[in-house]
Design a protein around this motif. Structure first.
Motif, PDB file in Angstrom:
ATOM      1  N   LEU B 126       7.670 -49.450 -48.787  1.00 47.69           N
ATOM      2  CA  LEU B 126       7.862 -48.031 -48.464  1.00 47.69           C
ATOM      3  C   LEU B 126       7.848 -47.192 -49.726  1.00 47.69           C
ATOM      4  O   LEU B 126       7.158 -46.161 -49.796  1.00 47.69           O
ATOM      5  CB  LEU B 126       9.203 -47.821 -47.734  1.00 47.69           C
ATOM      6  N   ALA B 127       8.578 -47.646 -50.734  1.00 48.14           N
ATOM      7  CA  ALA B 127       8.641 -46.903 -52.004  1.00 48.14           C
ATOM      8  C   ALA B 127       7.241 -46.718 -52.567  1.00 48.14           C
ATOM      9  O   ALA B 127       6.853 -45.620 -53.009  1.00 48.14           O
ATOM     10  CB  ALA B 127       9.545 -47.638 -52.992  1.00 48.14           C
ATOM     11  N   SER B 128       6.498 -47.778 -52.507  1.00 46.58           N
ATOM     12  CA  SER B 128       5.148 -47.719 -53.056  1.00 46.58           C
ATOM     13  C   SER B 128       4.287 -46.736 -52.264  1.00 46.58           C
ATOM     14  O   SER B 128       3.585 -45.892 -52.821  1.00 46.58           O
ATOM     15  CB  SER B 128       4.579 -49.146 -53.069  1.00 46.58           C
ATOM     16  N   LYS B 129       4.341 -46.793 -50.943  1.00 44.81           N
ATOM     17  CA  LYS B 129       3.534 -45.891 -50.119  1.00 44.81           C
ATOM     18  C   LYS B 129       3.956 -44.442 -50.324  1.00 44.81           C
ATOM     19  O   LYS B 129       3.122 -43.543 -50.440  1.00 44.81           O
ATOM     20  CB  LYS B 129       3.693 -46.244 -48.631  1.00 44.81           C
ATOM     21  N   ILE B 130       5.252 -44.229 -50.363  1.00 40.69           N
ATOM     22  CA  ILE B 130       5.750 -42.867 -50.547  1.00 40.69           C
ATOM     23  C   ILE B 130       5.366 -42.344 -51.935  1.00 40.69           C
ATOM     24  O   ILE B 130       4.919 -41.204 -52.097  1.00 40.69           O
ATOM     25  CB  ILE B 130       7.290 -42.843 -50.355  1.00 40.69           C
ATOM     26  N   GLY B 131       5.513 -43.241 -52.891  1.00 37.44           N
ATOM     27  CA  GLY B 131       5.191 -42.863 -54.268  1.00 37.44           C
ATOM     28  C   GLY B 131       3.726 -42.455 -54.411  1.00 37.44           C
ATOM     29  O   GLY B 131       3.396 -41.485 -55.130  1.00 37.44           O
ATOM     30  N   GLN B 132       2.879 -43.178 -53.706  1.00 37.24           N
ATOM     31  CA  GLN B 132       1.437 -42.891 -53.819  1.00 37.24           C
ATOM     32  C   GLN B 132       1.002 -41.678 -52.999  1.00 37.24           C
ATOM     33  O   GLN B 132      -0.069 -41.135 -53.213  1.00 37.24           O
ATOM     34  CB  GLN B 132       0.656 -44.122 -53.340  1.00 37.24           C
ATOM     35  N   ASP B 133       1.833 -41.297 -52.064  1.00 41.72           N
ATOM     36  CA  ASP B 133       1.427 -40.252 -51.112  1.00 41.72           C
ATOM     37  C   ASP B 133       1.693 -38.863 -51.670  1.00 41.72           C
ATOM     38  O   ASP B 133       2.492 -38.095 -51.146  1.00 41.72           O
ATOM     39  CB  ASP B 133       2.168 -40.467 -49.787  1.00 41.72           C
ATOM     40  N   LYS B 134       0.990 -38.534 -52.750  1.00 36.74           N
ATOM     41  CA  LYS B 134       1.197 -37.239 -53.418  1.00 36.74           C
ATOM     42  C   LYS B 134       0.863 -36.072 -52.491  1.00 36.74           C
ATOM     43  O   LYS B 134       1.439 -34.990 -52.576  1.00 36.74           O
ATOM     44  CB  LYS B 134       0.311 -37.135 -54.680  1.00 36.74           C
ATOM     45  N   SER B 135      -0.116 -36.287 -51.637  1.00 40.13           N
ATOM     46  CA  SER B 135      -0.556 -35.186 -50.778  1.00 40.13           C
ATOM     47  C   SER B 135       0.241 -35.100 -49.475  1.00 40.13           C
ATOM     48  O   SER B 135      -0.112 -34.342 -48.579  1.00 40.13           O
ATOM     49  CB  SER B 135      -2.037 -35.369 -50.457  1.00 40.13           C
ATOM     50  N   HIS B 136       1.269 -35.942 -49.384  1.00 36.35           N
ATOM     51  CA  HIS B 136       2.162 -35.861 -48.210  1.00 36.35           C
ATOM     52  C   HIS B 136       1.437 -36.034 -46.890  1.00 36.35           C
ATOM     53  O   HIS B 136       1.644 -35.285 -45.942  1.00 36.35           O
ATOM     54  CB  HIS B 136       2.950 -34.545 -48.241  1.00 36.35           C
ATOM     55  N   THR B 137       0.566 -37.029 -46.850  1.00 35.55           N
ATOM     56  CA  THR B 137      -0.078 -37.345 -45.561  1.00 35.55           C
ATOM     57  C   THR B 137       0.899 -38.055 -44.634  1.00 35.55           C
ATOM     58  O   THR B 137       0.706 -38.058 -43.429  1.00 35.55           O
ATOM     59  CB  THR B 137      -1.307 -38.261 -45.770  1.00 35.55           C
ATOM     60  N   ILE B 138       1.891 -38.682 -45.222  1.00 38.21           N
ATOM     61  CA  ILE B 138       2.893 -39.343 -44.373  1.00 38.21           C
ATOM     62  C   ILE B 138       3.829 -38.285 -43.788  1.00 38.21           C
ATOM     63  O   ILE B 138       4.481 -37.555 -44.527  1.00 38.21           O
ATOM     64  CB  ILE B 138       3.717 -40.373 -45.187  1.00 38.21           C
TER      65      ILE B 138
END
Lengths: 401, 401, 401, 401
Positions: B126-138
């Motif tokens: 989760l940390a990794s996905k959130i960290g990578q999601d700069k454009s806030h697609t999540i």
């Protein structure tokens, strides 16, 4: 924990939720159980068979859904239709209005046929629309059997006749919330595709179970219906029906045993006797209204409802005051006028597990309230009119002869 | 009407529906009422205030929905998200799997993070996905607080830390079905946007009420969320909240009074004491499992669940046989292993209104069943281990000191 | 309204009033009814037939009296005896003492045969008295089948043998309060003239119904018995039995329906299976007591009671403290030591609608309490001993095979 | 288990047992408890204080006896009198007859003052007897406050006046079975020595609790009273009152909690409001009877009972047929005529937790039955007369204003 206590029984004459018989309260007075043990599936299996009888269907598939009537509506629509589908729907009162609102929000193309509140569905217009629809753009006809807001019962047999006459394949979806178990209802004979009701109406249970019954044609339609649904998806049930465990998610153990008790009472009285009793009490109510010199909101006899009577009050009286006063002084719960008829009508629900003397007590109460709020009623007049009819028509209780 | 009677109490140790205390059964033992009279709104108003306490929120808005946990899930998702929205969801057992299935069928773009059954949600990923999601697609992180199938509790505080660390605006949606009222749960402190539970779990009521609590941010999201919803639409509730009549459709009168009684019991015991009791009973259960020489399905101590313990049986035993036998011989209801762990684990639910001696009776029963099915357990060993802990840790009942 | 609330079930192991099964609570959850309508006599008629089965009599006449065991005693005595009549009565514990006190206050000439508390009735002395009583001055032998204070069961068959051996016509009056429906009881075979019990014991009902069953010989005696009686007079009942209306004064409608449900459960399980279950649970309890290194108050195996076990505590422990602590910490209700054995014994009631795991929970609780009060018990030891026996002897529940 | 089912509520208008309010049924819906734990004494202590309020006594000592009214009678007599004692007693109907029968069988020297059934106690004769009894041979005056068979209420204040006028020390024993909690009753003010009632009457509980309240003078008398008594002996209670454990034998746990709930309802309504409500309903009933052209069995207004109305039917009608028919056709339970007035009167009980519309329903039912059996009643006439009065006199429910 008991708010606003008043001595004696509450006289519950709203058209739902209705009086729960003691036998049902008793049956529900129990702890939870593991619904994955053999006991609950065994109970469910028989319930699913027996519940079909109240719809008068042998070919239908019933679903007992932990929801209300509103959820049952959604279940009926989303399992059989796809967004954009054209449906014909009749606006004749608050509950048909709410269903239409739901249909629109679910993105169907709703062809609304409106009537004055107090009139039934305009089936001439339906005939005309169906007749013109050679290309079968109409996917469903949605109709409330009994409009609870105005006390209007629609003629379902005529709807079927129209569809048959034009050999139109539209699905026939019926809200039987305030009719099933109380009015003449024949799912198979009238070719109804989805019929639904709620536990707290004529079944006389607590709220919390939506009962939906689908014809084979409706089940077939569900395979291609594209409306998004999960909680209300019939398919999740059907999967568990096949497994014999029946429940995709936790049912209310108490409502299942309550339904068992409620059906037992209905079958003991005899469904047709139950329906006759509703007819008897409704007729008595209408005679009382007439004796009081008041008007029934229902504009023609053909639409008279045997489960609820909406009574029009003179313009100088606010019907809400009648409802408030009945509750405050006589522990009598009557139905408010809703929306267009707010302040103009009050409603007497005479459905579910209720008998002659309960109704006469209610009518006597209404008379006093009418006088309290300034309407020049002759006290006893309504009760006299109702009694005269009931005294001639009430059979002996079969188990006591 | 009572199928498969056995003498004495049923020992109900499935992880839901759970034992209903007599006080709640009593409170629900009542007729229907007009939900439009002043009484029910007065009751509801206080319930809505009080129910926030079990979520430890002051800013949240609660909804009491006539549905199950599955419906509560749907309510959480459809009110806050739009089709196609990317969400991160953790597959760690049967209930997270079912929620993910729902998420997919509701047309979200589900980014599934899978772990072995018996492990908690992989929050590093989760940390990794959130960290990578700069454009806030999540748009949302969906997590089951306590996976009932494996007895695994996820760390919600860490989820919040990850979101905060990356200043990520994703909504934080939490299934608290088998945790709220039993495990440490802090909606406001952990910045949970939607939390939900079901009445038949730690609240110890019958099934039929989904309780959903929305943060201001979730309410805001609901204004633009495009998922189709009607029955589950918060907006219909909010309209009636404003009117002070509270109910867009008929609630279960009985469940409202039941909820009142259930909350009264929880507040009398003290919510933190309730949570401590769950911790105590869970620890005692785990000590028994250890004494029997069996393995907890939960792979690490940090994930141990204080509401359900899934016990792994030796490969030569079918865990379903344990559950069947417990019910057939000792009137003991245990939880089956589900899906991937079917036949491999059985589950002991220790949540809701239950105490030390009820649990010890259950553990004694499990020991006998283990022996019955051929596992060489030392009778009394688990009870001894659990007792040794409970005898030291069980406080006097405050009202009886 | 609920005093001293503790979470979870109360573990009720006093030897009466005992746990009421949910089926019975349900059956009693009802309004009053007119007891002069045809319904109540119809119900009563069948109850009177069925209640004879639990006494194993076909020739007896039962009376369902709105009273307690104390009243049932009075009914037995005053209907069959006259002031001054010589009766033989056995003092072996608190309840036989109380009955003797009543006999004396009713002005009978009571020939008290006393034994140590913990011993059974001394039937050798009875034989001697009966043998010497050539002139038949002894009008009745009164005996408590099961002395609830000490857990001692007397041998009724031997009493009958003695009377028969000497062809002595004395009436044979038996207190079956803590035995009927739980212990082997054979009114006809043993020639018992009056047998009695109370609803709150093995029948597992609320308190309030004394059940008295009279042999033809007892009925005959009642025609000449000169004890003053009105409320307890059988004759008032018999008059109404003849009329078919059955009740000289208002019965508890609820207890009648409760009795119906209680008998249904007993007949479904099978009376002999019910008795066997009591034997099983009692044996398990005794094995636990032995494993704890404690003594049974009952001094010989032949007197062991299958409904209550009185456990002697070491002299440095006050048994009342055990009872207090059990209730305060574990929500466990044990029986106090009474009178001569106050402070010296505590009692475990194992009668009525109770099963193996309930008992094991209780035994686990007793172990913890023993340790709490300073007795060096090995936790788990009693449960292990009891389980080892139960695991081998508990049959599958017939309805679930 | 439910015999002779009829749809809807049973309309229970026998003068006892009466309708139990839902709040009381709820409170009684519970398992047994150890009555030797601290909880039951704590509950009992407050009940004993509160129950004095319904007798309007502060100096009396109440006893809650597991018995019926008949047993309460016996308790009153045997605790205060000795065999051979002269008592004055009034025969005015079936219940006073039964009490006199009891008095005679208990070997008192009963000086019976008889009146026609329908008349009150002849207090002139009382005055004469008391006046002549200079040597105080009269030990007690026994009077039924409200004769349930004929609907006659005696004037207790006058009895006291007579005793005071002649400074006569006779005990004043009052059967308040169908009066306490319904009629104006003032134990202390009227110098009543023993007052008694039964749970199933105006308290609106199930049958099974006799409530007896003794003045200090009555308690004093009990010390020398030589009537044989054990079960009914006050002394056994007083011993346990001192110990603070309260119960000489097992009470009905359910009735204790039920009594708590019943008293709570009475105090919430206000005892004087309860009494006023009984007055109102009784007056309405009498107006209906008058409107029907029928006669009240009660011969003078001063004796009119506010808890039961006995209605005389024309000689060509058998009143039993009215009762039978009411039950068979309308689920209405009326009281039969008893003994001398069998077949000649039927009775309407209007006591306990009952309200205006329940009564009007009953009256409407009576009208229909009257017509059914051939009496030329104008339907609605009685309801109109009753309504006219009630509409003017029924206050708003205080909690709902």
């Amino acid at each position: 924990m008991d708010y606003v206590y008043g001595p004696g029984r509450n006289h519950l004459f709203v058209p739902g939720p209705v009086n729960i018989p003691e036998q049902v309260t008793r049956a529900m007075n129990r702890n939870n159980e593991d619904y994955r043990s053999p006991a609950i599936p065994a109970l469910t299996k028989v319930l699913l068979e027996d519940v079909k009888k109240i719809f008068k269907t042998t070919s239908g598939t019933p679903f007992l859904i932990p929801t209300t009537g509103t959820g049952a509506w959604e279940s009926a629509l989303t399992n059989t239709l796809s967004p954009g589908d054209r449906i014909v729907s009749f606006l004749i009162g608050q509950f048909s209005l709410l269903w239409i609102d739901q249909q629109q929000r679910l993105n169907f193309n709703v062809d609304v046929v409106e009537s004055d509140w107090g009139q039934g569905a305009n089936l001439d217009i339906l005939a005309s629309k169906i007749g013109q629809d050679k290309s079968h753009t109409i996917k469903a006809v949605c109709i409330v059997h009994n409009e609870t807001a105005t006390g209007v019962t629609n003629n379902l047999a005529t709807v079927r006749k129209i569809l048959d006459h034009y050999q139109h394949p539209a699905l026939f979806l019926v809200d039987g919330v305030s009719s099933v178990c109380a009015l003449d209802f024949r799912m198979d004979e009238w070719g109804i595709d989805v019929a639904l009701t709620g536990s707290q109406k004529a079944l006389s249970l607590p709220t919390g179970m939506g009962i939906v019954c689908a014809s084979p044609k409706a089940l077939e339609a569900s395979k291609t219906a594209k409306s998004v649904r999960v909680f209300f998806d019939w398919n999740d049930y059907l999967k568990f029906y096949k497994l014999g465990t029946y429940w995709p998610y936790t049912p209310s153990i108490q409502l299942l045993y309550g339904l068992r008790a409620a059906l037992d009472l209905i079958f003991e009285e005899g469904l047709d006797n139950v329906i006759a009793r509703h007819g008897r009490l409704a007729k008595a109510t209408r005679l009382a209204v007439e004796a009081w010199g008041l008007k029934n909101c229902t504009q023609k006899e053909e639409w008279f409802s045997d489960t609820v009577t909406a009574v029009i009050v003179p313009s100088y009286i606010d019907s809400s005051e009648i409802v408030r006063r009945a509750w405050k002084q006589y522990n009598l719960s009557l139905g408010l006028g809703l929306n267009k008829v707010a302040g103009k009508v009050f409603r007497i629900g005479h459905l579910g597990n209720v008998n002659e003397l309960q109704l006469l007590g209610c009518l006597a109460g209404v008379e006093m309230v009418l006088k309290d709020v300034g309407y020049p009623v002759k006290l006893g007049s309504g009760v006299a009119a109702a009694s005269a009819y009931l005294q001639n028509s009430t059979p002996l209780i079969p188990s006591r002869i």
